[in-house]
Scaffold this active site. Structure first.
Site, PDB file in Angstrom:
ATOM      1  N   ASP A 123      30.464   3.529  10.464  1.00 55.10           N
ATOM      2  CA  ASP A 123      31.747   4.161  10.191  1.00 55.10           C
ATOM      3  C   ASP A 123      32.706   3.118   9.606  1.00 55.10           C
ATOM      4  OD1 ASP A 123      34.044   5.661  10.129  1.00 55.10           O
ATOM      5  OD2 ASP A 123      33.965   6.298  12.208  1.00 55.10           O
ATOM      6  N   CYS A 161      36.195  10.662   7.862  1.00 56.71           N
ATOM      7  CA  CYS A 161      35.041  10.877   8.739  1.00 56.71           C
ATOM      8  C   CYS A 161      34.417  12.270   8.706  1.00 56.71           C
ATOM      9  CB  CYS A 161      35.417  10.521  10.176  1.00 56.71           C
ATOM     10  SG  CYS A 161      35.926   8.799  10.378  1.00 56.71           S
ATOM     11  N   HIS A 172      31.841  14.167  15.662  1.00 55.00           N
ATOM     12  CA  HIS A 172      33.068  14.463  14.914  1.00 55.00           C
ATOM     13  C   HIS A 172      32.965  15.698  14.017  1.00 55.00           C
ATOM     14  CE1 HIS A 172      36.940  12.294  13.318  1.00 55.00           C
ATOM     15  NE2 HIS A 172      37.177  13.484  13.842  1.00 55.00           N
TER      16      HIS A 172
END
Length: 494
Positions: free
Chosen positions: A48, A88, A138
């Protein structure tokens, strides 16, 4: 007498026929099982906020990544792996569905990917694969009217796991030490110590237990996403901020801060490189390396004070370009560099192609597997980049704006709602410090890039509308103060 004479012969013939049939079936069964085991395993390692230049194999002399550098020598190295939307949840939804954000509706963090979506794990599961997911998810979203982060510490319901069965997942956390997660039964556990190490240990265990069956495993690490200073001390000690090299587009007044941040960022990266080494060693020792499609990449990059800002969402290379390696010795025998851009929606169909699986009609990305197996570059002129709705760290009031653009092998061209905004020749200007948009001597080239962008938007049925139009269409509410903007916000920093 004739009947009595023939009978034993007939019985003998029938017996031989039955025996031959049984022998054939017994002989054929192992081949069927063997053929099934020949399906390639797929391991997708996702970091990430790891930007493309933050690896040794890309020429970075400061960062320490020996395992990734070695892996790069055995892999396809994608020089221009581009994130369709540098934030994200939209990246994840696009990756799992092979769709663009305005198709699947995830163009804003903490908005849900539809339960009925056709996704990677569902496709592989239907093809007989075991499916597993470890780490950050997420994609569950939050209920309408609730706090935007309300679901981040809750378990993801089984029907929202998009086809993944093995499950050790946290919806979202940026606490990387002794963080908690939920298993398949929604029971809470703790990843002891630095969570990326524990997650990798879980991945290694999964690989060993499933090595006799084809499997799909996605492991999603949280770092090197901020907070930047929370890597294990051993790795932080490897970096002296005073010795960190900076890109020339970092403003002079922010260079000391940038060195401090990047030292911590690199510490996370070196810790993850160690975890990658452990996983690679497991694939070798278990005899799985040759028949495993192994991918390493990231959702998006981090500006790290280039152009005076941090984080992502921006259309500059520090934000949209990510590292990407793909190793598959059995299917791709020639390690090499892939120079043409590959976009997020292209990843799923390309993996399906390499796996010998059919791409569903819902997928919008392009399958480049045939070109990769043939030893060629991919036939892709440009990757589409976008920000339909600015939010959170790049809200309207912080200078955020809607944009659409393309990244080719050489050029970046971006429009906002007022028209051409950014135009860079990345060959002569690799740090994107000279904006060519609107300059008369580049009009012909700019017009040609405009045509490429328009064709991309037409193909994806993107009308490039103001942010409010998309929020209304999908019934979304802005989080906190994301919708607040100055009436002249588009002209900020023009």
């Amino acid at each position: 007498m004739d009947f009595i004479t023939i009978l034993p012969s007939t019985r003998s013939y029938n017996f031989r026929l039955i025996f031959s049939l049984l022998s054939f079936l017994l002989f054929a069964m192992p081949f069927k099982l063997f053929a099934q085991s020949e399906k390639p395993n797929v391991i997708f390692i996702l970091a990430d906020q790891w930007r493309a230049d933050a690896v040794g194999y890309a020429g970075n002399k400061d960062v320490i990544t020996p395992n990734l550098d070695k892996l790069a020598q055995e892999s396809l190295v994608f020089e221009n792996a581009i994130t369709v939307m540098a934030v994200c949840a939209p990246w994840r939804a696009s990756f799992l569905t092979g769709q663009y954000p305005l198709t699947n509706g995830v163009f804003y963090n903490d908005k849900p990917l539809a339960t009925e979506a056709v996704t990677m794990a569902k496709i592989y599961k239907d093809a007989g694969y075991q499916t597993g997911y470890i780490g950050k998810w997420h994609l569950n979203g939050h209920a309408p009217g609730e706090h935007p982060f309300s679901a981040r510490d809750l378990p993801v319901p089984k029907e929202r796991r998009q086809g993944f069965d093995y499950w050790k997942v946290r919806e979202v956390s940026h606490d990387y030490n002794d963080s908690f997660y939920f298993d398949e039964n929604d029971e809470r556990h703790v990843w002891e110590g630095y969570d990326a190490f524990s997650q990798t240990d879980s991945a290694i265990s999964y690989i060993k237990k499933n090595k006799k069956n084809p499997f799909l495993l996605v492991m999603s690490w949280g770092p090197p996403h901020n907070p930047y200073q929370t890597a294990p001390e051993k790795y932080k000690a490897m970096y002296d901020p005073a010795k960190i090299s900076l890109r020339p587009n970092v403003p002079e007044n922010l260079r000391d801060s940038a060195r401090q941040v990047i030292a911590g960022y690199y510490a996370h990266i070196t810790a993850l490189d160690k975890a990658m080494g452990d996983l690679l060693q497991t694939l070798e020792s278990e005899g799985l390396a040759d028949n495993t499609i192994l991918v390493f990449t990231s959702e998006h990059g981090d500006m790290l004070f280039s152009k005076g800002v941090l984080r992502k969402q921006r259309p500059w290379d520090e934000s949209i370009k990510v590292p990407m390696l793909l190793r598959y010795p059995k299917g791709i025998s020639k390690p090499r560099t892939i120079a043409n851009p590959i976009d997020t929606p292209d990843l799923l169909p390309t993996l399906l192609g390499l796996s010998g699986l059919k791409t569903p009609k819902t997928v919008e990305g392009t399958d480049f597997s045939a070109q990769l197996k043939a030893g060629n570059d991919i036939d892709n002129e440009a990757a589409l980049i976008m920000l339909p709705v600015p939010f959170h760290e790049w809200q309207f009031k912080n200078g955020g704006r809607e944009f659409r653009g393309i990244r080719t092998q050489r050029y970046t061209y971006v429009k906002d709602l007022l028209g051409p905004w950014l135009f860079y020749d990345n060959k002569t200007d690799p740090y994107q410090m000279d904006n060519l948009a609107g300059q008369a001597e580049y009009k012909e080239l700019q017009d040609s890039l405009e045509k490429v962008l328009k064709a991309k938007l037409k193909k994806t049925k993107d009308d490039f509308l103001p942010a409010d139009e998309y929020m209304t269409k999908w019934g979304y509410l802005y989080d906190m103060q994301d919708s607040i903007r100055d009436v002249n916000y588009l002209n900020i920093n023009r």
